[in-house]
Design an enzyme around this catalytic site. Structure first.
Site, PDB file in Angstrom:
ATOM      1  N   ASP A   1       0.834  -1.200   0.000  1.00 48.74           N
ATOM      2  CA  ASP A   1       0.000   0.000   0.000  1.00 48.74           C
ATOM      3  C   ASP A   1       0.867   1.247   0.000  1.00 48.74           C
ATOM      4  OD1 ASP A   1      -2.758  -0.957   0.130  1.00 48.74           O
ATOM      5  OD2 ASP A   1      -2.156  -1.871   2.018  1.00 48.74           O
TER       6      ASP A   1
ATOM      7  N   MET B   1       0.849   5.269   0.007  1.00 48.49           N
ATOM      8  CA  MET B   1      -0.030   6.406   0.326  1.00 48.49           C
ATOM      9  C   MET B   1       0.785   7.694   0.378  1.00 48.49           C
ATOM     10  SD  MET B   1      -2.308   4.726   3.333  1.00 48.49           S
ATOM     11  CE  MET B   1      -2.892   3.023   3.251  1.00 48.49           C
TER      12      MET B   1
ATOM     13  N   HIS C   1      -0.513  -1.187  -4.681  1.00 50.92           N
ATOM     14  CA  HIS C   1      -1.757  -0.405  -4.654  1.00 50.92           C
ATOM     15  C   HIS C   1      -1.398   1.058  -4.427  1.00 50.92           C
ATOM     16  CE1 HIS C   1      -5.827   0.291  -2.331  1.00 50.92           C
ATOM     17  NE2 HIS C   1      -5.748   1.004  -3.437  1.00 50.92           N
TER      18      HIS C   1
ATOM     19  N   MET D   1      -2.112   4.712  -3.843  1.00 51.07           N
ATOM     20  CA  MET D   1      -3.110   5.691  -3.385  1.00 51.07           C
ATOM     21  C   MET D   1      -2.412   7.038  -3.382  1.00 51.07           C
ATOM     22  SD  MET D   1      -4.703   3.257  -0.433  1.00 51.07           S
ATOM     23  CE  MET D   1      -3.279   2.175  -0.493  1.00 51.07           C
TER      24      MET D   1
ATOM     25  N   ASP E   1     -10.280  -5.392  -0.859  1.00 50.05           N
ATOM     26  CA  ASP E   1      -9.268  -4.848   0.041  1.00 50.05           C
ATOM     27  C   ASP E   1      -9.920  -4.015   1.144  1.00 50.05           C
ATOM     28  OD1 ASP E   1      -6.972  -3.758   1.148  1.00 50.05           O
ATOM     29  OD2 ASP E   1      -6.447  -2.554  -0.611  1.00 50.05           O
TER      30      ASP E   1
HETATM   31  C1  DX5 Z   1      -6.234   0.532   3.071  1.00 48.84           C
HETATM   32  C2  DX5 Z   1      -5.325  -0.459   2.385  1.00 48.84           C
HETATM   33  C3  DX5 Z   1      -5.550  -1.896   2.744  1.00 48.84           C
HETATM   34  C4  DX5 Z   1      -5.409  -2.205   4.194  1.00 48.84           C
HETATM   35  C5  DX5 Z   1      -5.947  -3.562   4.499  1.00 48.84           C
HETATM   36  O1  DX5 Z   1      -6.127   1.755   2.442  1.00 48.84           O
HETATM   37  O2  DX5 Z   1      -5.479  -0.368   0.982  1.00 48.84           O
HETATM   38  O3  DX5 Z   1      -4.712  -2.725   1.982  1.00 48.84           O
HETATM   39  O4  DX5 Z   1      -4.103  -2.158   4.621  1.00 48.84           O
HETATM   40  O5  DX5 Z   1      -5.794  -3.776   5.869  1.00 48.84           O
HETATM   41  P1  DX5 Z   1      -6.919  -4.483   6.744  1.00 48.84           P
HETATM   42  O6  DX5 Z   1      -7.007  -5.885   6.270  1.00 48.84           O
HETATM   43  O7  DX5 Z   1      -6.392  -4.345   8.118  1.00 48.84           O
HETATM   44  O8  DX5 Z   1      -8.201  -3.716   6.522  1.00 48.84           O
HETATM   45 ZN    ZN Z   2      -4.506  -1.848  -0.429  1.00 49.31          ZN
END
Ligand code: DX5
Ligand code: ZN
Length: 220
Positions: free
Chosen positions: A37, A39, A68, A70, A177
């Site tokens: 992830d 961010m 991913h 973001m 997710d």
């Molecule tokens: C949130 C992320 C997810 C998150 C999932 O923005 O994209 O990947 O880390 O974590 P859990 O399973 O704890 O919701």
């Molecule tokens: Zn994610």
């Protein structure tokens, strides 16, 4: 034919002081992908890691890096994540001014393309691109943080996307997710999901027994 379920543990819930060891442990525990992830504190209200960290993790495993993004605007960073070793690059349509162009930027890097819908984002945002992507990532929490509660209202949207994919006879994967646990994972699968992302459940349940937790999510 039953679809085979893939598990993509999110390293957002890992111990960042030993991220390399955590990734190796996930591979040993049977993870299919490694969900990373990214961010930016702008597209989402949190900051995580960038391409340099992914580059350091890359030699430690052959597992697919499911990245991913973001971050917004996303286009300028695609090359960096590609060079760092991402295998799947997923972006949010709201993070670009030209979705088709972003898809092409990722394809030109020879990487798989994922497109993601936030819980409130409508299918219309991505519908015309479904046959151009490899994966659709459906967020079942607001992006930004691990450990949030699953939003069951995204299941309907997921079923509709699955119908579109099947009707067009496409091989697009559906990933979910956010807030996935041992109870709701079967609902996600029933809706058509074949890749489950999980951070907190995998790292925290059963005293952090990664192997057991991955197996339960796969089979429940
Ligand atoms: C949130 C992320 C997810 C998150 C999932 O923005 O994209 O990947 O880390 O974590 P859990 O399973 O704890 O919701
Ligand atoms: Zn994610």
């Amino acid at each position: 034919m039953t679809t085979s379920i893939k598990i993509s543990p999110s390293i957002l819930s890992a111990n960042f002081s030993k991220l390399g060891e955590e990734v190796i442990s996930l591979e040993k525990a049977g993870a299919d992908y490694i969900h990373i992830d990214v961010m930016d504190g702008h597209f989402v209200p949190n900051l995580t890691i960038g391409p340099e960290v992914i580059k350091e993790l890359r030699p430690l495993t052959k597992k697919i890096f499911d990245v991913h993004l973001m971050i917004s605007p996303v286009d300028n960073f695609i090359k960096d994540f590609s060079n760092a070793g991402a295998d799947i690059i997923t972006f949010h349509p709201e993070a670009t001014t030209n979705v088709a162009n972003t898809i092409n930027l990722i394809k030109n890097e020879g990487k798989k393309v994922g497109i993601s819908l936030k819980p409130k984002s409508k299918i219309d945002l991505i519908e015309k691109y479904i046959d151009q992507v490899d994966l659709i990532l459906i967020m079942s929490v607001e992006p930004g943080f691990g450990g949030q509660k699953f939003m069951p209202e995204v299941l309907d949207k997921t079923k509709k996307i699955k119908e579109i994919i099947d009707k067009k006879n496409l091989k697009v994967e559906i990933e979910m997710d956010g807030g996935i646990n041992f109870d709701n994972c079967s609902k996600a699968k029933e809706a058509g999901v074949n890749i489950l992302v999980s951070g907190s459940t995998i790292f925290k349940e059963n005293k952090g027994d990664l192997k057991k937790n991955i197996e339960i999510l796969r089979t429940n």
